[in-house]
Motif scaffolding. Sequence first.
Motif, PDB file in Angstrom:
ATOM      1  N   ASP A  29      10.074 105.568  47.992  1.00 24.84           N
ATOM      2  CA  ASP A  29       8.957 104.887  47.337  1.00 24.84           C
ATOM      3  C   ASP A  29       9.506 103.891  46.323  1.00 24.84           C
ATOM      4  OD1 ASP A  29       6.986 106.314  48.702  1.00 24.84           O
ATOM      5  OD2 ASP A  29       6.871 107.855  47.162  1.00 24.84           O
ATOM      6  N   PHE A  30       8.655 102.982  45.872  1.00 27.92           N
ATOM      7  CA  PHE A  30       9.100 101.946  44.932  1.00 27.92           C
ATOM      8  C   PHE A  30       8.000 101.592  43.926  1.00 27.92           C
ATOM      9  CE2 PHE A  30       8.212 100.424  49.217  1.00 27.92           C
ATOM     10  CZ  PHE A  30       7.097  99.618  49.030  1.00 27.92           C
ATOM     11  N   TYR A  31       7.309 102.620  43.438  1.00 28.97           N
ATOM     12  CA  TYR A  31       6.293 102.389  42.411  1.00 28.97           C
ATOM     13  C   TYR A  31       6.915 101.714  41.203  1.00 28.97           C
ATOM     14  CZ  TYR A  31       3.388 105.670  45.011  1.00 28.97           C
ATOM     15  OH  TYR A  31       2.669 106.298  45.984  1.00 28.97           O
ATOM     16  N   GLY A  32       6.180 100.743  40.652  1.00 27.26           N
ATOM     17  CA  GLY A  32       6.658 100.030  39.471  1.00 27.26           C
ATOM     18  C   GLY A  32       7.413  98.758  39.788  1.00 27.26           C
ATOM     19  N   ALA A  33       7.899  98.623  41.026  1.00 25.46           N
ATOM     20  CA  ALA A  33       8.530  97.362  41.425  1.00 25.46           C
ATOM     21  C   ALA A  33       7.437  96.293  41.466  1.00 25.46           C
ATOM     22  CB  ALA A  33       9.207  97.507  42.788  1.00 25.46           C
ATOM     23  N   GLN A  34       7.815  95.069  41.756  1.00 21.94           N
ATOM     24  CA  GLN A  34       6.824  94.002  41.861  1.00 21.94           C
ATOM     25  C   GLN A  34       6.833  93.425  43.264  1.00 21.94           C
ATOM     26  OE1 GLN A  34       7.789  91.460  38.427  1.00 21.94           O
ATOM     27  NE2 GLN A  34       5.952  92.330  37.461  1.00 21.94           N
ATOM     28  N   LEU A  35       5.724  92.812  43.599  1.00 23.00           N
ATOM     29  CA  LEU A  35       5.507  92.313  44.954  1.00 23.00           C
ATOM     30  C   LEU A  35       4.853  90.946  44.867  1.00 23.00           C
ATOM     31  CD1 LEU A  35       5.431  93.340  48.007  1.00 23.00           C
ATOM     32  CD2 LEU A  35       3.083  93.968  47.527  1.00 23.00           C
ATOM     33  N   LYS A  36       5.390  90.001  45.595  1.00 20.86           N
ATOM     34  CA  LYS A  36       4.756  88.694  45.748  1.00 20.86           C
ATOM     35  C   LYS A  36       4.304  88.603  47.194  1.00 20.86           C
ATOM     36  CE  LYS A  36       5.413  83.759  45.160  1.00 20.86           C
ATOM     37  NZ  LYS A  36       6.273  82.678  44.661  1.00 20.86           N
ATOM     38  N   PHE A  37       3.077  88.157  47.425  1.00 25.39           N
ATOM     39  CA  PHE A  37       2.605  88.070  48.800  1.00 25.39           C
ATOM     40  C   PHE A  37       1.688  86.877  48.996  1.00 25.39           C
ATOM     41  CE2 PHE A  37      -0.500  90.661  46.603  1.00 25.39           C
ATOM     42  CZ  PHE A  37      -1.734  90.382  47.195  1.00 25.39           C
ATOM     43  N   ASN A  38       1.512  86.525  50.255  1.00 25.11           N
ATOM     44  CA  ASN A  38       0.531  85.503  50.583  1.00 25.11           C
ATOM     45  C   ASN A  38      -0.493  86.091  51.548  1.00 25.11           C
ATOM     46  OD1 ASN A  38       1.884  85.427  53.078  1.00 25.11           O
ATOM     47  ND2 ASN A  38       2.741  83.404  52.765  1.00 25.11           N
ATOM     48  N   ILE A  39      -1.609  85.455  51.595  1.00 25.86           N
ATOM     49  CA  ILE A  39      -2.685  85.837  52.508  1.00 25.86           C
ATOM     50  C   ILE A  39      -2.847  84.671  53.464  1.00 25.86           C
ATOM     51  CG2 ILE A  39      -5.076  86.591  52.720  1.00 25.86           C
ATOM     52  CD1 ILE A  39      -4.932  87.295  49.670  1.00 25.86           C
ATOM     53  N   LEU A  40      -2.605  84.930  54.736  1.00 26.06           N
ATOM     54  CA  LEU A  40      -2.607  83.857  55.725  1.00 26.06           C
ATOM     55  C   LEU A  40      -3.794  83.912  56.674  1.00 26.06           C
ATOM     56  CD1 LEU A  40       1.184  83.745  56.630  1.00 26.06           C
ATOM     57  CD2 LEU A  40      -0.087  82.327  54.992  1.00 26.06           C
ATOM     58  N   GLY A  41      -4.448  85.058  56.773  1.00 24.26           N
ATOM     59  CA  GLY A  41      -5.575  85.132  57.694  1.00 24.26           C
ATOM     60  C   GLY A  41      -6.318  86.443  57.604  1.00 24.26           C
ATOM     61  N   TYR A  42      -7.429  86.467  58.303  1.00 18.36           N
ATOM     62  CA  TYR A  42      -8.394  87.559  58.284  1.00 18.36           C
ATOM     63  C   TYR A  42      -8.452  88.182  59.674  1.00 18.36           C
ATOM     64  CZ  TYR A  42     -13.146  89.543  57.555  1.00 18.36           C
ATOM     65  OH  TYR A  42     -14.241  90.357  57.439  1.00 18.36           O
ATOM     66  N   ILE A  43      -8.327  89.495  59.747  1.00 24.03           N
ATOM     67  CA  ILE A  43      -8.379  90.182  61.037  1.00 24.03           C
ATOM     68  C   ILE A  43      -9.776  90.698  61.338  1.00 24.03           C
ATOM     69  CG2 ILE A  43      -7.542  92.154  62.381  1.00 24.03           C
ATOM     70  CD1 ILE A  43      -4.850  91.859  60.904  1.00 24.03           C
ATOM     71  N   ARG A  44     -10.364  91.408  60.365  1.00 19.22           N
ATOM     72  CA  ARG A  44     -11.661  92.033  60.645  1.00 19.22           C
ATOM     73  C   ARG A  44     -12.345  92.460  59.351  1.00 19.22           C
ATOM     74  NH1 ARG A  44     -11.350  97.543  59.862  1.00 19.22           N
ATOM     75  NH2 ARG A  44      -9.266  98.453  59.923  1.00 19.22           N
ATOM     76  N   PRO A  45     -13.647  92.739  59.440  1.00 11.70           N
ATOM     77  CA  PRO A  45     -14.351  93.241  58.259  1.00 11.70           C
ATOM     78  C   PRO A  45     -13.986  94.694  57.978  1.00 11.70           C
ATOM     79  CG  PRO A  45     -15.848  93.122  60.133  1.00 11.70           C
ATOM     80  CD  PRO A  45     -14.542  92.525  60.578  1.00 11.70           C
ATOM     81  N   GLU A  46     -14.280  95.115  56.758  1.00  4.76           N
ATOM     82  CA  GLU A  46     -14.095  96.503  56.375  1.00  4.76           C
ATOM     83  C   GLU A  46     -15.139  97.348  57.112  1.00  4.76           C
ATOM     84  OE1 GLU A  46     -13.037  98.230  52.209  1.00  4.76           O
ATOM     85  OE2 GLU A  46     -15.154  97.689  52.235  1.00  4.76           O
TER      86      GLU A  46
END
Length: 189
Positions: free
Chosen positions: A135-152
């Motif tokens: 696990d890596f709780y407390g680390a940081q994450l950079k991400f991008n959002i490129l598209g949508y698959i489906r509704p919740e």
Amino acid sequence: MTSSRPFDKPIPKSPEKPFPIVTGLCDIVSGFGRGSAELGIPTANIPIEQVPEAARDLEQGVYFGYARIESIKREERTEPRDNHRDVEYNYGKYLEPSNGDFDVLPVVFSIGLNPFYHNKHRTIELHLIHKFTRDFYGAQLKFNILGYIRPELDYATKEALIDDINKDIIIAKRVLQTDEYRYFMEQVM
């Protein structure tokens, strides 16, 4: 690109507005403890207030993109969780470059309330498509959002939820392997 489920949204050949959406570095925090323990699909939870407003305003559902983890030099600590399983905040100390843990990785994630679990607050839960050994709780994450698959969606059974998440992963991997989407990996470096 087409998909096989009736609720899936068509995914364009390359990202279309409002995508791409790119975050800064976000903290990986303790979630509900369900991803790994109950579903076998570990997630990195991000405080919703740390993502750009454009991401917070997206329709609830399942999205895909790329992510990269950064470790932080801090002293490890343990935090209790409501389900009585303590969370070890190691800030990514045990991640391994030789395992590709710091590479830009494909990611599929949900933004929403997770109706199967009756959440009261909107969350962002990312599943990095990679095999981590710790696990890596407390680390940081950079991400991008490129598209949508489906509704919740809500589910009658946990098995149906797991099945759809695994299909989401397949769709995300397939799309992110195309040149038109791989181009956006650099955004999270």
